[in-house]
Design an enzyme around this catalytic site. Structure first.
Site, PDB file in Angstrom:
ATOM      1  N   ASN A 175       0.898  -1.288   0.025  1.00 43.19           N
ATOM      2  CA  ASN A 175       0.014   0.058  -0.030  1.00 43.19           C
ATOM      3  C   ASN A 175       0.960   1.226  -0.026  1.00 43.19           C
ATOM      4  OD1 ASN A 175      -1.691   2.011   0.525  1.00 43.19           O
ATOM      5  ND2 ASN A 175      -2.365   1.349   2.587  1.00 43.19           N
TER       6      ASN A 175
ATOM      7  N   LYS B 146       0.015   4.370  -0.214  1.00 44.05           N
ATOM      8  CA  LYS B 146      -0.556   5.486   0.289  1.00 44.05           C
ATOM      9  C   LYS B 146      -0.332   6.763  -0.517  1.00 44.05           C
ATOM     10  CE  LYS B 146      -0.101   3.075   4.656  1.00 44.05           C
ATOM     11  NZ  LYS B 146      -0.141   3.196   6.336  1.00 44.05           N
TER      12      LYS B 146
ATOM     13  N   HIS C 188      -9.663   0.723   4.901  1.00 45.52           N
ATOM     14  CA  HIS C 188      -8.334   1.019   5.654  1.00 45.52           C
ATOM     15  C   HIS C 188      -8.563   2.087   6.985  1.00 45.52           C
ATOM     16  CE1 HIS C 188      -4.036   2.212   6.389  1.00 45.52           C
ATOM     17  NE2 HIS C 188      -3.702   1.153   5.913  1.00 45.52           N
TER      18      HIS C 188
ATOM     19  N   GLU D  35      -6.512   4.520   8.144  1.00 45.06           N
ATOM     20  CA  GLU D  35      -6.738   5.778   7.748  1.00 45.06           C
ATOM     21  C   GLU D  35      -7.771   6.538   7.257  1.00 45.06           C
ATOM     22  OE1 GLU D  35      -2.822   5.176   5.614  1.00 45.06           O
ATOM     23  OE2 GLU D  35      -1.802   4.792   7.649  1.00 45.06           O
TER      24      GLU D  35
ATOM     25  N   GLU E 228      -5.239  -5.344  10.651  1.00 44.93           N
ATOM     26  CA  GLU E 228      -4.099  -4.117  10.929  1.00 44.93           C
ATOM     27  C   GLU E 228      -4.731  -3.590  12.310  1.00 44.93           C
ATOM     28  OE1 GLU E 228      -2.492  -3.136   6.863  1.00 44.93           O
ATOM     29  OE2 GLU E 228      -4.211  -1.733   7.145  1.00 44.93           O
TER      30      GLU E 228
ATOM     31  N   GLY F 228       2.117   2.021  10.931  1.00 48.11           N
ATOM     32  CA  GLY F 228       3.151   3.152  10.597  1.00 48.11           C
ATOM     33  C   GLY F 228       4.032   3.784  12.168  1.00 48.11           C
TER      34      GLY F 228
ATOM     35  N   SER G  83       3.434  -2.300  10.352  1.00 50.56           N
ATOM     36  CA  SER G  83       4.910  -2.325  10.689  1.00 50.56           C
ATOM     37  C   SER G  83       5.717  -3.537  10.270  1.00 50.56           C
ATOM     38  CB  SER G  83       5.338  -1.860  12.008  1.00 50.56           C
ATOM     39  OG  SER G  83       4.737  -0.508  12.218  1.00 50.56           O
TER      40      SER G  83
ATOM     41  N   GLY H 209       2.940  -1.146   4.371  1.00 49.32           N
ATOM     42  CA  GLY H 209       2.864   0.307   4.146  1.00 49.32           C
ATOM     43  C   GLY H 209       4.402   0.697   3.778  1.00 49.32           C
TER      44      GLY H 209
HETATM   45  P1  PGA Z   1       2.937   0.107   7.799  1.00 45.46           P
HETATM   46  O1  PGA Z   1       1.261   0.435   7.219  1.00 45.46           O
HETATM   47  O2  PGA Z   1       3.454  -1.210   7.160  1.00 45.46           O
HETATM   48  O3  PGA Z   1       3.540   1.469   7.317  1.00 45.46           O
HETATM   49  O4  PGA Z   1       2.766   0.025   9.226  1.00 45.46           O
HETATM   50  C1  PGA Z   1       0.569  -1.039   6.905  1.00 45.46           C
HETATM   51  C2  PGA Z   1      -0.744  -0.360   6.226  1.00 45.46           C
HETATM   52  O5  PGA Z   1      -1.143   0.770   6.556  1.00 45.46           O
HETATM   53  O6  PGA Z   1      -1.441  -0.941   5.331  1.00 45.46           O
END
Ligand code: PGA
Length: 249
Positions: A9, A11, A94, A96, A166, A172, A212, A233
């Site tokens: 992803n 983003k 997601h 976010e 998630e 993140g 992460s 991500g």
């Molecule tokens: P991250 O994001 O690997 O940067 O933690 C994962 C995601 O939001 O799908």
């Protein structure tokens, strides 16, 4: 069929030029054929990325889509727009999107309905806040997120559904859920799919983990018996890290 999936992803990152060079680097890796690899670039690059990956076995997903066919929804993108670019997968729900753009289980139900009706496969994200986990409410929270959305679909729709667990506190942040915490939740999700539908169906669903994931922890997480891969991500923006994560799955 339960499949290994690694989805990147991106983003809201990368210019067109940066994305093209990242793709070129990815295309130079010889990824194992038995792993489904999916890349999810920003909307403006969906066509570009899909064209570039046309001859590869890397698939492309949108990061979101609207539930309406078309209309006065400034800044949104419809399922037919995605499909017209040759893209047939969308990430939905997601955290976010839920947090910053007020997506709710109710609006996500509309999106799930639309995607399934339009034959778009979905990577449906669920996850709890740290406060839910600390209060011991994390299983219930995930159950409700599923009950209000994908569990309203008939069994045959699940051919088009991938679940991504998630935990919000791990996205993140550099803090990953432990392999035990991940396995426990994935097994819980598989069990409630089984209760709602059947064991056969539950055993055929890919449940991937996001939060992460990096080369150093990927193997420990992916080796858990109910983990079918990851939604990546930050580490998906570096070709070497992404390739190492694919190879760890
Ligand atoms: P991250 O994001 O690997 O940067 O933690 C994962 C995601 O939001 O799908």
């Amino acid at each position: 069929m339960r499949q290994k999936i690694i989805a990147g992803n991106w983003k809201m990152n990368n210019s067109n030029t940066e994305s093209l060079s990242l793709l070129q680097e990815l295309l130079n890796f010889n990824f194992p054929k038995d792993i489904r690899i999916i890349i999810s670039p920003p909307y403006t690059q969906l066509g570009l990325v899909n064209e570039k990956l046309e001859k590869s076995n890397i698939e492309v997903a949108s990061q979101n889509m609207h539930f309406a066919d078309n209309g006065a929804y400034t800044g949104e993108i419809s399922s037919s727009m995605i499909k017209s670019l040759g893209v047939f997968i969308s990430i939905l729900g997601h955290s976010e999107r839920r947090t910053y753009f007020n997506e709710t289980d109710e609006s996500l139900k509309e999106k799930v309905d639309k995607a399934i009706n339009e034959n778009i496969e979905i990577i449906f994200c669920v996850g709890e806040k740290l406060s839910d986990r600390n209060s011991g409410n994390h299983f219930e929270h995930i159950k409700i997120q599923l009950e209000k959305t994908v569990f309203l679909q008939p069994a045959e729709s699940w051919k088009k559904i991938i679940i991504a667990y998630e935990p919000i506190w791990a996205i993140g942040t550099g803090e990953t859920a432990s392999p035990k915490q991940v396995q426990e939740m994935h097994l819980f999700i598989r069990n409630i799919i089984s209760e709602n539908y059947s064991k056969t169906l539950a055993d055929s669903i890919s449940i991937i983990y996001g939060g992460s994931v990096k080369p150093s922890n990927a193997n420990d997480i992916f080796s858990q018996s109910d983990v079918d891969g990851g939604l990546i991500g930050g580490a998906s923006l570096k070709s070497k890290d992404f390739a190492a994560i694919v190879n760890a799955s």
